[in-house]
Design an enzyme around this catalytic site. Structure first.
Site, PDB file in Angstrom:
ATOM      1  CE  LYS A  27       6.086  56.291  42.608  1.00  0.00           C
ATOM      2  NZ  LYS A  27       6.880  57.393  42.027  1.00  0.00           N
ATOM      3  NE  ARG A  97       8.737  60.748  45.243  1.00  0.00           N
ATOM      4  CZ  ARG A  97      10.044  60.571  45.443  1.00  0.00           C
ATOM      5  NH1 ARG A  97      10.754  59.920  44.568  1.00  0.00           N
ATOM      6  NH2 ARG A  97      10.614  61.044  46.526  1.00  0.00           N
ATOM      7  N   GLY A 106      11.293  55.404  35.613  1.00  0.00           N
ATOM      8  CA  GLY A 106      12.145  56.432  35.020  1.00  0.00           C
ATOM      9  C   GLY A 106      11.575  57.119  33.803  1.00  0.00           C
ATOM     10  CG  MET A 108       5.713  59.454  33.024  1.00  0.00           C
ATOM     11  SD  MET A 108       4.019  59.251  33.517  1.00  0.00           S
ATOM     12  CE  MET A 108       4.110  57.822  34.547  1.00  0.00           C
ATOM     13  NE  ARG A 341       8.828  50.087  41.886  1.00  0.00           N
ATOM     14  CZ  ARG A 341       9.497  50.979  41.220  1.00  0.00           C
ATOM     15  NH1 ARG A 341       8.869  51.877  40.510  1.00  0.00           N
ATOM     16  NH2 ARG A 341      10.800  50.991  41.233  1.00  0.00           N
ATOM     17  CG  HIS A 457      17.725  53.908  33.357  1.00  0.00           C
ATOM     18  ND1 HIS A 457      18.069  53.583  32.062  1.00  0.00           N
ATOM     19  CD2 HIS A 457      16.414  54.211  33.340  1.00  0.00           C
ATOM     20  CE1 HIS A 457      16.998  53.707  31.305  1.00  0.00           C
ATOM     21  NE2 HIS A 457      15.983  54.097  32.050  1.00  0.00           N
ATOM     22  NE  ARG A 563       4.622  28.073   7.591  1.00  0.00           N
ATOM     23  CZ  ARG A 563       4.565  28.585   8.823  1.00  0.00           C
ATOM     24  NH1 ARG A 563       5.412  28.176   9.742  1.00  0.00           N
ATOM     25  NH2 ARG A 563       3.670  29.512   9.119  1.00  0.00           N
ATOM     26  NE  ARG A 619       1.441  24.646   4.609  1.00  0.00           N
ATOM     27  CZ  ARG A 619       1.751  25.896   4.913  1.00  0.00           C
ATOM     28  NH1 ARG A 619       0.871  26.693   5.493  1.00  0.00           N
ATOM     29  NH2 ARG A 619       2.950  26.357   4.638  1.00  0.00           N
ATOM     30  CD  GLU A 746      -4.055  28.648   5.090  1.00  0.00           C
ATOM     31  OE1 GLU A 746      -3.178  29.343   5.624  1.00  0.00           O
ATOM     32  OE2 GLU A 746      -3.795  27.648   4.408  1.00  0.00           O
ATOM     33  CB  SER A 765      -4.901  23.270  11.674  1.00  0.00           C
ATOM     34  OG  SER A 765      -3.919  24.083  12.280  1.00  0.00           O
ATOM     35  N   GLY A 767      -5.206  28.683  10.189  1.00  0.00           N
ATOM     36  CA  GLY A 767      -3.999  29.373   9.755  1.00  0.00           C
ATOM     37  C   GLY A 767      -4.260  30.858   9.922  1.00  0.00           C
ATOM     38  CB  THR A 768      -4.409  32.934  12.947  1.00  0.00           C
ATOM     39  OG1 THR A 768      -3.218  32.364  13.493  1.00  0.00           O
ATOM     40  CG2 THR A 768      -5.624  32.275  13.575  1.00  0.00           C
ATOM     41  CG  ASN A 769       0.599  33.187  10.209  1.00  0.00           C
ATOM     42  OD1 ASN A 769       0.425  33.692  11.311  1.00  0.00           O
ATOM     43  ND2 ASN A 769       1.459  32.219   9.992  1.00  0.00           N
ATOM     44  CG  ASP A 770      -2.390  32.669   4.348  1.00  0.00           C
ATOM     45  OD1 ASP A 770      -2.120  33.660   3.641  1.00  0.00           O
ATOM     46  OD2 ASP A 770      -1.724  31.627   4.339  1.00  0.00           O
ATOM     47  CB  CYS A 832      -0.662  25.710  12.784  1.00  0.00           C
ATOM     48  SG  CYS A 832      -1.450  25.876  11.173  1.00  0.00           S
ATOM     49  CE1 TYR A 852      -2.890  21.838  16.630  1.00  0.00           C
ATOM     50  CE2 TYR A 852      -4.729  20.291  16.850  1.00  0.00           C
ATOM     51  CZ  TYR A 852      -3.814  20.993  16.050  1.00  0.00           C
ATOM     52  OH  TYR A 852      -3.843  20.831  14.693  1.00  0.00           O
TER      53      TYR A 852
END
Ligand code: PEP
Ligand code: MG
Length: 876
Positions: A27, A97, A106, A108, A341, A457, A563, A619, A746, A765, A767-770, A832, A852
């Site tokens: 601001k 302000r 809204g 703060m 803004r 709001h 899967r 897989r 993974e 590939s 496996g970023t979860n595991d 993946c 990819y």
């Protein structure tokens, strides 16, 4: 050198660069910029974000030098405005302000009319010739100050105000006489003394000090913290404080105030858009108590001011090459801009504005692609009401935020969160929303309010969140106490279903059918441009032909993960899978597998056909075995009889397979190593489907993926199983088909030994979860019990299962890519895990050199845009 804690507006604090915004807040920087453009802005100063962080570091005290600098700048404001702070004849009044680096609407606190006391109010009355206005400003100031600075409950003031209306027999606040207002001021002061145990301060500088402190502190109110969590804004930024000369929109019929956007923030249409009220202050426009007029009417009310406003908006839009919003006040015919803004807009509007600004020559295609927040696209991918659905609209309000949503009605933000935790879809119904409702709005499917305009709001916050909202639905009678929503004779109770159409402002009783959206029009154009600029390929995670089709329509270029265990969870198959798992020998397993084969083959035929020759990564089975264990007696009995076992024998078999930690147990390729016939059956299903379709003249490109590899031996063994089956199928069918065998990466060890894994793998590939689970050692099944608290307490900035932990898990990804390619320079590498659809993670995968990302179908457009932005920011 003394630190500069305070900047006078227009004193060169802004060069439009981010580091300046960091210091004086969005601001403050924008106000300064307007002054530099020659736009009329009331004089003021900005206290820096550094002063705020120093305030906290200093035990909530002002840092040395701050007081002197504030006083010097007050003198400059006095000179500029020709009035004096605390003066008994010509008093300068101030507003205080917040203004963080990014707008937190809204969230703060604000104090207005600062500098009024029993003496200056008389001076203001005399100077303005309008005692009513002066006393009304004074009572508003005490009310705001009492609430924000002294912690007196807002509702107590409202009660005192209501009592005064009754006492003087009037209906509206603006009908209260000067005498009544004087009475009210005395009541308010008494209320403050009783509630806060302190007197309301008369000294203007004391008032200023209290207000600045309150704004500093409002950075850390529960709602502000919650807002930052939802929007991933760092807690350590702090807020700047803007102290500015007051101008008044409530000085009679010749004054007014409003908010406007240079385009329609809901649709993106290139029309000047906004609302205003005559004889009102800013809060009256947003509070939703009086319904404002559309900005076009101002042309009739005050043509000269309207023309000036139009000239300013054009100047601002051409300067920013964006859609600014502006807040303005007209004081006795003179226009002042209070702030500007980058305006919040719906995704529909963001896309349309970006595309149209290219046509208008304001920005180029690259800039357009960078303009739209990929996460916001989510809004465009949500369902709309089925155009063929028949339904009755019970009431209409303002189309405040587009899209459609159905859910059960609740009447408080707290209830919304409670219901949501029970997995219920809710519609939050309020007379009007306030910043305290932010949590409930976040979990609701949609929001319905009885009061408030397009800039209320509820409307602003809902648009920002991409939530459907119908605002100002005056036919709705809401009783929070009785938990009822009434339209004429129809009374709805908490938990009843309602559908909202935020695009048309419609309210419908019951649940209406929805349809999926299409990537077309401006959205389609923007996506085409994104595709021109991206380096990453975009694939999808899909287990069914339907999901695959959805993803294709959204622009997926292949499947990065099918899967197969999900295919085993349906109907008769579940029983066959259980027979396979609990078989006591190979023959039993093979018998069950033989019955599963046709189902699997059918699945792959459907998916391959849908994908029309695009690569499909399948897989092989990776279920934690416990997911298949039957628990209820009837199922066990049925299964036992199907397998020719006694129930006790089956139970013993189940028990022998029970694992203490299934996530780290007998799953993935471990299952393939111990029971190669399972993977052999799946490979056969894949290759038979491939052969059949190839023979029929279709293109098919399967990529068989082995999960949970930790050693190259595992991969070598499992790959051999697949290659053997492929050879047999090719011989049996006489059809040649292409395929690859690769692996998931993974397990941390697989990253470390990725060079040797690459010897066998035809692709990787991640496996970023595991990989996240095993790098942190946080069980995916159990992390829910402590991760939210970790994020809340700041141990982690974000949930690492949602957004990749780039320095930890990311380092392993980079190691895996580098080591893998050190052995096979052209190794194809993708991801993946869930992170494949997260824009921040996509930016990382881009810079790590992946080929990819693969994500759920609905995230495909988001990934396309995020990948383009990554390549535009950091070309490769
Ligand atoms: C992964 O671990 O990242 C992955 C994609 O596999 P799953 O989630 O099925 O374990
Ligand atoms: Mg996995």
């Amino acid at each position: 050198m003394n630190t500069k804690w305070v900047y006078f507006f227009g004193d060169g604090q802004t060069d439009g660069q981010q580091h300046e915004k960091n210091l004086v807040g969005g601001k403050g920087a924008n106000l300064a910029e307007m002054i530099e453009l020659g736009i009329p802005v009331p004089a003021g100063m900005t206290i820096t974000t550094d002063a705020c962080t120093a305030f906290y570091a200093n035990g909530e005290k002002w840092v040395d030098g701050l007081e002197e600098q504030i006083k010097e700048n007050i003198t400059r404001i006095e000179q500029s405005m020709g009035a004096k702070f605390g003066d008994k004849e010509n008093p300068l009044l101030l507003s205080v302000r917040s203004g963080a680096r990014v707008s937190m609407p809204g969230m703060m606190d604000t104090v207005l009319n600062l500098g009024l006391n029993d003496e200056t109010v008389e001076a203001l009355a005399k100077k303005s010739g309008n005692p009513r206005f002066a006393w009304d400003s004074y009572r508003r100031f005490i009310q705001m100050y009492g609430d924000v600075v002294m912690g007196v409950d807002h509702a107590d003031f409202e009660q005192a105000l209501a009592a005064e209306r009754v006492k003087y027999g009037v209906e509206l606040d603006n009908e209260l006489s000067v005498e009544a207002l004087k009475d009210l001021v005395a009541d308010y002061k008494e209320l403050i003394q009783k509630s806060a145990g302190k007197l309301f301060p008369d000294d203007p500088f004391e008032q200023l000090r209290g207000s600045i402190d309150a704004v500093f502190r409002s950075w850390n109110t529960a709602r502000a913290i919650r807002y930052r969590q939802i929007n991933h804004i760092p807690h350590e930024w702090g807020t700047a404080v803007n102290v500015q000369a007051m101008v008044y929109g409530n000085m009679g019929a010749n004054s007014g105030t409003g908010v406007a956007f240079t385009r329609d923030p809901s649709t993106g249409e290139n029309v000047f858009y906004g609302e205003y009220l005559m004889d009102a202050q800013g809060e009256d426009v947003v509070a939703g108590i009086r319904t404002p007029h559309p900005i076009a009417h101002l042309q009739e009310d005050m043509p000269a001011v309207y023309d000036e406003l139009v000239a300013i908006y054009k100047l601002l839009e051409n300067h920013s090459k964006d859609m600014p919003d502006v807040e303005f006040t007209i004081q006795e015919g003179k226009l002042y801009m209070l702030q500007t803004r980058s305006g919040k807009r719906t995704a529909t509007a963001a896309v349309r504005i970006a595309v149209e600004m290219v046509a208008e020559g304001l920005i180029d295609k690259k800039e357009a692609v960078l303009r739209v927040d990929p996460i916001q696209l989510d809004q465009l991918l949500h369902p709309m009401i089925d155009p063929n659905a028949k339904y009755d609209v019970i009431a209409t309000g303002l189309p405040a935020s587009p899209g459609a949503a159905a859910g059960r009605i609740v009447f408080t933000a707290e209830e919304a969160e409670v219901w949501k935790n029970r997995d219920e879809k809710v519609i939050l119904v309020r007379n009007e929303t306030s910043p305290e409702d932010i949590g409930g709005m976040d979990v609701a499917e949609g929001i319905l309010t009885a009061r408030g305009g397009m800039t209320s709001h509820a409307a602003v916050v809902a648009r920002g969140m991409g939530k459907c909202c119908v605002a100002g639905c005056s036919a709705a009678q809401i009783s929070e106490a009785n938990k009822t929503l009434t339209f004429g004779n129809t009374v709805l109770k908490e938990g009843d279903w309602v559908t909202l159409n935020g695009t048309a402002g419609e309210v419908i009783v019951g649940e209406v059918a929805m349809v999926e959206v299409q990537v077309e029009g401006n959205f389609g154009t923007l996506m085409e441009w994104a595709d021109e600029f991206r380096a990453l390929g975009i694939r999808t995670n899909a287990d069914t032909p339907h999901d695959a089709k959805t993803a294709l329509d959204f622009g997926a270029e292949g499947i990065g993960l099918t899967r197969t265990e999900h295919m085993f969870f349906e109907g008769e198959r579940t029983s066959l899978v259980r027979q396979m798992i609990f078989a006591s020998d190979k023959a039993g397993r093979e018998a069950a597998l033989a019955k599963l084969l046709p189902y699997q083959k059918g699945d792959f035929l459907g998916i391959f056909e849908t994908m029309q020759g695009l690569p499909v990564t399948v897989r092989l089975l990776d279920p934690p075995l416990h997911e298949f264990v039957p628990h209820d007696e009837p199922t066990m009995k049925k299964l036992a009889s199907e397998m020719g076992l006694s129930v006790d024998a089956l139970k013993a078999r189940i028990e022998s397979l029970e694992e203490i930690n299934p996530m780290l147990g007998h799953r993935g390729c471990r299952l393939g190593v111990t029971y190669p016939e399972i993977y052999a059956m799946q490979a056969r299903a894949i290759f038979e489907a491939a052969a059949e379709l190839t023979k029929a003249g279709l293109k098919v490109f399967p990529e068989v993926m082995i999960p949970l590899i930790g050693t190259v031996e595992e991969l070598r063994m499992m790959k051999q199983v697949c290659v053997d089956v492929a050879n047999v199928v090719a011989e049996e069918t006489g059809v040649k088909f292409d395929y690859l065998v690769g692996t998931m990466i993974e397990i941390p060890r697989a990253c470390v030994v990725a060079d040797s894994v690459a010897e066998e793998a035809e692709f990787f590939s991640f496996g970023t979860n595991d990989l996240t689970q095993m790098t942190f050692g946080y069980s995916r099944d159990d992390a829910g019990t402590f991760l939210p608290e970790y994020v809340e307490k700041g141990v982690l900035a974000r949930d690492p299962f949602q957004s990749l932990d780039q320095v930890g898990v990311g380092a392993l990804v980079k190691m895996g890519v580098e080591k893998g390619r050190s052995n096979k320079p052209n190794l194809k590498v993708g991801v993946c895990g869930e992170h494949g659809g997260d824009p921040a993670s996509i930016e990382f995968f881009h810079s790590a050199g992946l080929d990819y990302v693969s994500c759920s179908p609905y995230r495909v457009p988001i990934a396309r845009l995020a990948a383009a932005q990554a390549n535009l920011r950091n070309p490769r």
